[in-house]
Motif scaffolding. Structure first.
Motif, PDB file in Angstrom:
ATOM      1  N   LYS A  46       0.838  -1.201   0.000  1.00 43.57           N
ATOM      2  CA  LYS A  46       0.000   0.000   0.000  1.00 43.57           C
ATOM      3  C   LYS A  46       0.870   1.247   0.000  1.00 43.57           C
ATOM      4  N   PHE A  47       0.330   2.357  -0.559  1.00 46.89           N
ATOM      5  CA  PHE A  47       0.991   3.651  -0.463  1.00 46.89           C
ATOM      6  C   PHE A  47       1.084   4.041   1.005  1.00 46.89           C
ATOM      7  N   ALA A  48       2.096   4.808   1.340  1.00 44.64           N
ATOM      8  CA  ALA A  48       2.182   5.351   2.696  1.00 44.64           C
ATOM      9  C   ALA A  48       0.974   6.257   2.909  1.00 44.64           C
ATOM     10  N   PRO A  49       0.311   6.183   4.064  1.00 44.02           N
ATOM     11  CA  PRO A  49      -0.898   6.990   4.264  1.00 44.02           C
ATOM     12  C   PRO A  49      -0.586   8.478   4.341  1.00 44.02           C
ATOM     13  N   ARG A  50      -1.584   9.278   4.055  1.00 46.35           N
ATOM     14  CA  ARG A  50      -1.438  10.723   4.180  1.00 46.35           C
ATOM     15  C   ARG A  50      -1.307  11.093   5.644  1.00 46.35           C
ATOM     16  N   LYS A  51      -0.744  12.243   5.883  1.00 44.02           N
ATOM     17  CA  LYS A  51      -0.665  12.731   7.255  1.00 44.02           C
ATOM     18  C   LYS A  51      -2.047  13.190   7.694  1.00 44.02           C
ATOM     19  N   LYS A  52      -2.325  13.024   8.970  1.00 46.21           N
ATOM     20  CA  LYS A  52      -3.625  13.434   9.507  1.00 46.21           C
ATOM     21  C   LYS A  52      -3.752  14.943   9.421  1.00 46.21           C
ATOM     22  N   ARG A  53      -4.938  15.409   9.024  1.00 43.18           N
ATOM     23  CA  ARG A  53      -5.208  16.841   8.917  1.00 43.18           C
ATOM     24  C   ARG A  53      -6.527  17.137   9.589  1.00 43.18           C
ATOM     25  N   ASP A  54      -6.690  18.376   9.973  1.00 46.82           N
ATOM     26  CA  ASP A  54      -7.959  18.824  10.523  1.00 46.82           C
ATOM     27  C   ASP A  54      -8.890  19.074   9.349  1.00 46.82           C
ATOM     28  N   LEU A  55      -9.918  18.251   9.205  1.00 49.13           N
ATOM     29  CA  LEU A  55     -10.815  18.353   8.058  1.00 49.13           C
ATOM     30  C   LEU A  55     -11.995  19.278   8.303  1.00 49.13           C
ATOM     31  N   ARG A  56     -11.977  19.996   9.411  1.00 49.38           N
ATOM     32  CA  ARG A  56     -13.064  20.954   9.666  1.00 49.38           C
ATOM     33  C   ARG A  56     -12.689  22.281   9.035  1.00 49.38           C
ATOM     34  N   GLY A  57     -13.476  22.716   8.083  1.00 48.80           N
ATOM     35  CA  GLY A  57     -13.266  24.003   7.447  1.00 48.80           C
ATOM     36  C   GLY A  57     -14.018  25.057   8.230  1.00 48.80           C
ATOM     37  N   LYS A  58     -15.220  25.318   7.815  1.00 52.12           N
ATOM     38  CA  LYS A  58     -16.069  26.268   8.531  1.00 52.12           C
ATOM     39  C   LYS A  58     -16.770  25.549   9.674  1.00 52.12           C
ATOM     40  N   GLN A  59     -17.313  26.318  10.569  1.00 55.62           N
ATOM     41  CA  GLN A  59     -18.006  25.783  11.743  1.00 55.62           C
ATOM     42  C   GLN A  59     -19.108  24.812  11.310  1.00 55.62           C
ATOM     43  N   GLY A  60     -19.064  23.581  11.832  1.00 61.12           N
ATOM     44  CA  GLY A  60     -20.131  22.624  11.603  1.00 61.12           C
ATOM     45  C   GLY A  60     -20.021  21.822  10.329  1.00 61.12           C
ATOM     46  N   ARG A  61     -19.019  22.095   9.490  1.00 59.59           N
ATOM     47  CA  ARG A  61     -18.879  21.347   8.241  1.00 59.59           C
ATOM     48  C   ARG A  61     -17.662  20.439   8.311  1.00 59.59           C
ATOM     49  N   ILE A  62     -17.816  19.235   7.846  1.00 58.80           N
ATOM     50  CA  ILE A  62     -16.690  18.309   7.760  1.00 58.80           C
ATOM     51  C   ILE A  62     -16.512  17.956   6.297  1.00 58.80           C
ATOM     52  N   GLN A  63     -15.316  18.204   5.790  1.00 56.83           N
ATOM     53  CA  GLN A  63     -15.044  17.900   4.394  1.00 56.83           C
ATOM     54  C   GLN A  63     -14.853  16.401   4.247  1.00 56.83           C
ATOM     55  N   ARG A  64     -15.236  15.868   3.090  1.00 56.66           N
ATOM     56  CA  ARG A  64     -15.013  14.446   2.870  1.00 56.66           C
ATOM     57  C   ARG A  64     -13.533  14.207   2.649  1.00 56.66           C
ATOM     58  N   LYS A  65     -13.109  13.005   2.938  1.00 60.97           N
ATOM     59  CA  LYS A  65     -11.703  12.660   2.825  1.00 60.97           C
ATOM     60  C   LYS A  65     -11.290  12.692   1.344  1.00 60.97           C
ATOM     61  N   ALA A  66     -10.267  13.473   1.049  1.00 62.92           N
ATOM     62  CA  ALA A  66      -9.800  13.605  -0.328  1.00 62.92           C
ATOM     63  C   ALA A  66      -9.029  12.366  -0.746  1.00 62.92           C
ATOM     64  N   GLU A  67      -9.249  11.928  -1.968  1.00 59.13           N
ATOM     65  CA  GLU A  67      -8.539  10.768  -2.503  1.00 59.13           C
ATOM     66  C   GLU A  67      -7.189  11.226  -3.036  1.00 59.13           C
ATOM     67  N   MET A  68      -6.154  10.497  -2.716  1.00 56.60           N
ATOM     68  CA  MET A  68      -4.808  10.866  -3.106  1.00 56.60           C
ATOM     69  C   MET A  68      -4.602  10.646  -4.602  1.00 56.60           C
ATOM     70  N   PHE A  69      -4.015  11.632  -5.272  1.00 57.35           N
ATOM     71  CA  PHE A  69      -3.633  11.590  -6.684  1.00 57.35           C
ATOM     72  C   PHE A  69      -4.817  11.414  -7.627  1.00 57.35           C
ATOM     73  N   LYS A  70      -5.972  11.959  -7.277  1.00 58.45           N
ATOM     74  CA  LYS A  70      -7.163  11.800  -8.108  1.00 58.45           C
ATOM     75  C   LYS A  70      -6.985  12.458  -9.476  1.00 58.45           C
ATOM     76  N   LYS A  71      -6.528  13.703  -9.498  1.00 65.17           N
ATOM     77  CA  LYS A  71      -6.333  14.387 -10.774  1.00 65.17           C
ATOM     78  C   LYS A  71      -5.060  13.944 -11.477  1.00 65.17           C
ATOM     79  N   LEU A  72      -4.063  13.566 -10.695  1.00 62.95           N
ATOM     80  CA  LEU A  72      -2.756  13.212 -11.243  1.00 62.95           C
ATOM     81  C   LEU A  72      -2.828  12.022 -12.187  1.00 62.95           C
ATOM     82  N   ARG A  73      -3.752  11.117 -11.945  1.00 65.33           N
ATOM     83  CA  ARG A  73      -3.812   9.900 -12.755  1.00 65.33           C
ATOM     84  C   ARG A  73      -4.670  10.055 -14.007  1.00 65.33           C
ATOM     85  N   THR A  74      -5.254  11.227 -14.241  1.00 61.88           N
ATOM     86  CA  THR A  74      -6.067  11.424 -15.434  1.00 61.88           C
ATOM     87  C   THR A  74      -5.186  11.493 -16.682  1.00 61.88           C
ATOM     88  N   ALA A  75      -5.780  11.258 -17.836  1.00 66.24           N
ATOM     89  CA  ALA A  75      -5.036  11.260 -19.096  1.00 66.24           C
ATOM     90  C   ALA A  75      -4.505  12.655 -19.436  1.00 66.24           C
TER      91      ALA A  75
END
Length: 154
Positions: A53-82
């Motif tokens: 497996k790839f080494a995991p991403r470092k833990k980040r605070d995923l809270r942006g604005k008050q009360g919102r939790i961003q979904r976990k971003a997938e690593m290299f999503k755009k990088l693998r496009t054609a």
């Protein structure tokens, strides 16, 4: 892995010499596209060529604005496009590589180098995540593509 690749290269050299340059170009382009698809699938599943497996991403605070939790971003999503991962083939070689400034990002992750996430940020040591590399399935894909192309020509 290098031994298998060298054995495939020596085996294929004699067969490729018999092909016309136009046929070699067509073969190289088709194998390049298949290799790119294979690399894209492997990066999507976040596996190194050796199957780890790839080494995991470092833990980040995923809270942006008050009360919102961003979904976990997938690593290299755009990088693998054609758009960014290009496959090229000519009568002498097949290449799968990254283009533009994305190539620098891919290189840092491929070799586990030190880089800055943004301007004026501190240097960060990135874990090694092999974005491009040959698996046993890729070598089989190259061999099968070559054999299929030769069967069509004969």
């Amino acid at each position: 892995m290098a031994d298998k690749l060298e054995a495939l290269e020596t085996w294929a050299a004699g067969l490729l010499e018999k092909l016309q340059p136009a046929a070699r170009n067509q073969l190289a382009r088709s194998i390049g596209q298949e290799l790119r698809r294979s690399q894209q699938k492997r990066v999507q599943t976040q596996l190194n060529p050796d199957g780890s497996k790839f080494a995991p991403r470092k833990k980040r605070d995923l809270r942006g604005k008050q009360g919102r939790i961003q979904r976990k971003a997938e690593m290299f999503k755009k990088l693998r496009t054609a758009t960014y991962m290009k496959a090229r083939g000519d009568s002498n070689a097949v290449t799968v590589s990254f283009t533009g400034r994305i190539a620098k990002i891919a290189r840092v992750h491929q070799f586990g180098l030190k880089d800055r996430a943004e301007r004026n940020a501190p240097d960060v040591n990135y874990e090694q995540r092999e974005l491009l590399g040959f698996t046993d399935a890729d070598i089989d894909l190259i061999r099968d593509g070559l054999l299929a192309h030769i069967k069509i020509d004969n």
